[in-house]
Design a protein around this motif. Sequence first.
Motif, PDB file in Angstrom:
ATOM      1  N   UNK A  16      45.256  32.138  35.938  1.00 38.32           N
ATOM      2  CA  UNK A  16      43.930  32.754  36.071  1.00 38.32           C
ATOM      3  C   UNK A  16      43.239  32.297  37.356  1.00 38.32           C
ATOM      4  N   UNK A  19      44.804  34.272  39.996  1.00 36.47           N
ATOM      5  CA  UNK A  19      44.320  35.657  39.948  1.00 36.47           C
ATOM      6  C   UNK A  19      42.943  35.757  40.624  1.00 36.47           C
ATOM      7  N   UNK A  20      42.147  34.721  40.382  1.00 40.00           N
ATOM      8  CA  UNK A  20      40.828  34.701  41.036  1.00 40.00           C
ATOM      9  C   UNK A  20      40.959  34.538  42.556  1.00 40.00           C
ATOM     10  N   UNK A  22      43.469  35.647  44.320  1.00 38.77           N
ATOM     11  CA  UNK A  22      44.178  36.785  44.912  1.00 38.77           C
ATOM     12  C   UNK A  22      43.314  37.709  45.793  1.00 38.77           C
ATOM     13  N   UNK A  23      42.125  38.144  45.319  1.00 36.08           N
ATOM     14  CA  UNK A  23      41.337  39.056  46.174  1.00 36.08           C
ATOM     15  C   UNK A  23      41.038  38.471  47.545  1.00 36.08           C
ATOM     16  N   UNK A  27      42.327  40.020  50.994  1.00 36.25           N
ATOM     17  CA  UNK A  27      41.306  40.392  51.987  1.00 36.25           C
ATOM     18  C   UNK A  27      41.634  39.768  53.346  1.00 36.25           C
ATOM     19  N   UNK A  30      44.790  41.461  54.847  1.00 32.85           N
ATOM     20  CA  UNK A  30      44.596  42.828  55.368  1.00 32.85           C
ATOM     21  C   UNK A  30      43.685  42.839  56.594  1.00 32.85           C
ATOM     22  N   UNK A  31      42.601  42.113  56.499  1.00 30.25           N
ATOM     23  CA  UNK A  31      41.595  42.246  57.566  1.00 30.25           C
ATOM     24  C   UNK A  31      41.675  41.179  58.655  1.00 30.25           C
TER      25      UNK A  31
ATOM     26  N   UNK B   4      39.453  32.705  28.250  1.00 31.96           N
ATOM     27  CA  UNK B   4      40.589  33.321  28.926  1.00 31.96           C
ATOM     28  C   UNK B   4      40.344  34.816  29.151  1.00 31.96           C
ATOM     29  N   UNK B   7      37.906  35.300  31.822  1.00 30.93           N
ATOM     30  CA  UNK B   7      38.507  35.062  33.139  1.00 30.93           C
ATOM     31  C   UNK B   7      39.351  36.255  33.569  1.00 30.93           C
ATOM     32  N   UNK B   8      40.111  36.838  32.592  1.00 32.37           N
ATOM     33  CA  UNK B   8      40.952  38.003  32.924  1.00 32.37           C
ATOM     34  C   UNK B   8      40.077  39.166  33.402  1.00 32.37           C
ATOM     35  N   UNK B  10      37.047  39.066  34.645  1.00 30.83           N
ATOM     36  CA  UNK B  10      36.437  38.786  35.952  1.00 30.83           C
ATOM     37  C   UNK B  10      37.444  38.999  37.065  1.00 30.83           C
ATOM     38  N   UNK B  11      38.664  38.460  36.874  1.00 31.84           N
ATOM     39  CA  UNK B  11      39.693  38.601  37.905  1.00 31.84           C
ATOM     40  C   UNK B  11      40.039  40.071  38.133  1.00 31.84           C
ATOM     41  N   UNK B  14      37.379  41.748  40.090  1.00 29.83           N
ATOM     42  CA  UNK B  14      37.378  41.399  41.516  1.00 29.83           C
ATOM     43  C   UNK B  14      38.489  42.134  42.260  1.00 29.83           C
ATOM     44  N   UNK B  15      39.681  42.197  41.630  1.00 27.92           N
ATOM     45  CA  UNK B  15      40.803  42.900  42.283  1.00 27.92           C
ATOM     46  C   UNK B  15      40.473  44.376  42.428  1.00 27.92           C
ATOM     47  N   UNK B  18      38.023  44.845  45.187  1.00 23.33           N
ATOM     48  CA  UNK B  18      38.658  44.671  46.497  1.00 23.33           C
ATOM     49  C   UNK B  18      39.422  45.935  46.898  1.00 23.33           C
ATOM     50  N   UNK B  22      38.773  48.368  49.978  1.00 22.32           N
ATOM     51  CA  UNK B  22      39.769  48.662  51.012  1.00 22.32           C
ATOM     52  C   UNK B  22      39.954  50.156  51.170  1.00 22.32           C
TER      53      UNK B  22
END
Lengths: 307, 561
Positions: A16, A19-20, A22-23, A27, A30-31, B4, B7-8, B10-11, B14-15, B18, B22
């Motif tokens: 997790x 995963x947090x 990852x963005x 980013x 890419x940029x 958990x 958190x999933x 939220x993640x 965010x993805x 993003x 893009x």
Amino acid sequence: MNHKRSLWYYIKRDRFMYLLLLPGVVWYFIFHYVPMYGVIIAFKDYKPFFGIEGIFTSKWVGLQWFRKFFQSVYCARLLKNTFLLSFYSLAVNFPSAILLALFLNELKGKLFKKTVQTISYLPHFLSAVIVCGIVREMVSTDSGLFNALIKLFGGKPIPFLSRPEWFRTIYISSGLWQGIGWSSIIYLAAMSGLDQELYDAARIDGAGVLKRMRHITIPGIRQVISIQLILAVGGILSVGAEKILLLYNPQIYSTADVISTYVYREGLGNQNYSFGTAVGLFGSLVHMVLILGTNFIAKKMGEEGIW
Amino acid sequence: MKRKMLAIFVAMGMVTGLLAGCSGGTAGSEPATQGETSTQKTDASADKQTETSGSAAEDGEIPTITIYNNSGAMVAGADGTGISSEEDYKMVQDYILEHTGVRVEIISPIGADESKLATLISSNQIDGWWGDWSSYADDGIIMQLNDWKDVIEKYYGDDMVKNMSDADGNLWGLGRNVSATYYPVFVRNDWLDQMGMDMPETIDDLNAYLYMVKEQDPFGNGETIPLLAHSVDDLENTFLGGYVAGGTDYWLDETDGKLKLYWMADGYKDFLAQAHQWYEDGILHPEFLTFEDPGDMREYVAQGRVAATACWYSRITGVEETTAKNVNLDASKWTYTFGWNSKGITGPNGQPGQTLSLGGRTGLLISSRCEHPEAFFKVLDWALSPVGEEDAVPNMPEYATYYNLFRDGMVGKVWEYAEGEDGEIGTAFIPGQSQHATDFAIFDGSLVSLRPASKIKYANGVWDMHDFFWGWSGTEYDTGGTARSTPCVVPEIKQTTIILNTALSATSAVGDVKTYRTEEMAKFLKGERDLDTYDQFIEECYEIGLDEMIDSYTEQYNAQH
């Protein structure tokens, strides 16, 4: 028994967290990493009309754009102005944010503390256009606050934005007003992690506010200060063009014209992206040397470096 | 478990954010990129495009031309914007499509957003834009328009075609400005009356007025601006002809056979001495070199602070309606707040101050990647042809063209034909409708004689000052005739054909000389540098790179003569 676990074990365990992360990584990739190949246009005669394809097909011109910059009669002045503006900004803004954080940290009244924080953060969210509009109004000879005060005391209005000697003061003071609150956040965050028992013990020992700051708070956030300073010194030649473009004019080029504004006029204004990139690349090299140098010095002095 | 799950979520959020971020900036999403402008209204214009682009795709065969309208006309209106409402935009677009079979898309910047222009050109999102043809022609960025030379000459005139052609006669665009005098000295009618003076005819007359205004301060509180300008260029364009024989033109120095710049000519120092005196005496505002143009200039005029002007005419004419209200102009005495001497202001050398502006190399350029240039010229031909019987409306003059559709929007919706007290037919905005809907104003450089109906009257029958002045000042210039309504210095050397070579542009010389001159001019003007050092200043320019520029200019001049 020293049991070494596999990388996958840790990735799975902290999935997790990753995963947090990852963005941010995507980013950056890419940029910041993907466009890096474009830096080769600093050595080419690139025309924006030809798009991405033109990056590869443009004619190589070697160091032509670097020569153009270094042969300019303004090269030395641009470097000097950029350095001085950055240096003065750093000298004023950096300790000011720490001082604000130190005093905010000592405030007891929650409501007052939050109010001060909010008010000091707000200017950060104003665009450069608005900030510069406010500055122009404030220093105007017609209706500006400062000239109104000067007139009130019998003085002669000063056309501040026509006088080169005033530009740095205006730029740095407006920057301080806009950024001090926001810059103090990181120090406040660091201070919130300090052990409160140290403060309690100091109080019992009779330490006043200033002594607590000197002997507990500042040493406690020394590492954060060190890293922030290294990063700030690294960016010493990266004065943004936006605010200066909105404030300057040919009368005050002698103190206000910096590398980024020169690149804007000569590079972007004439759609000469190769020239802009060449000067940008030069700036990046200087940044790298400064960061490495500051990091080295910090470590030699026993402080934490950024790596 | 709850943590958990949180958190999933939220993640994932965010993805998703993003990825959405893009995709919003990729080249494939054309409407999103085109919408990246500074105002809500402009974003609305991008939405309009999104909608119409969709329908274009459905229509399949309809040729579409997209123009970035960065001519500056969008800020010509008093309110500083010329962007139409979505409804008006669509109405004009559909009307053009119906009559020509061509869909015209307009991207509307605020002012002339050059940084966005480069992106639009490189990403092939536009078929046309306004610019200096010499900056694009050598690199093959714009299309050579020789195949359409006849139609362009018909609607733009010979003079404009020459301005937009290179030394070999290749035509590169449709010009923007006709040769005209854009810098008359406008003088406040009521204050002139208050001072008991007549309209100035000479610099001495003007000075008498300016100094009296300075002394009497009719606006009050010391805030009267006797002479409004925002740069040394403004002052040069308005007065230099009265000091330098060739005005702002190049001149051939017979001593060395080289082509020189106007600020190296005899008489320039005298001009600079006058400008310095104005600054020193408070005739020019102490901060005039920091004024934003056109924003500050229009504001000062509209406030009623300005006694006389040395700047581009629309800074005055474009805000006349507001100015007249703000100064409570006595309409029984004066038609407009500001008047001007139709004979011009004569300088110490006996010549008029203004130099004829020769139009220049700026115009509407067509991308070499444009897929439907023929569609563009079909629209041009239709726009400037006489209106057909099926489109005739009451009071419409026989010579009317579709030009006004492009300039002001739909007839009957935004404006209408109206007869003035003099019996002449003009146009008037329909009360309550949006004004200055100039999105489609892409043929502004065309012959004035083809657009005589582009005059606007107020409800009281008075001509809009902007159109009145333009009709008076510009009409005779684009015909190539010699009769001129404003006496001016007429350049002998065709400035538009003198272009710096690219090798020189790649060095720092050109930019540095320009920067140095701009800085030093400010010092001379403010008295921070002694005028006795002017010759030394020119030597300094030579050291920086002026010699290379002069050689380049001379080389081209010799090749052409």
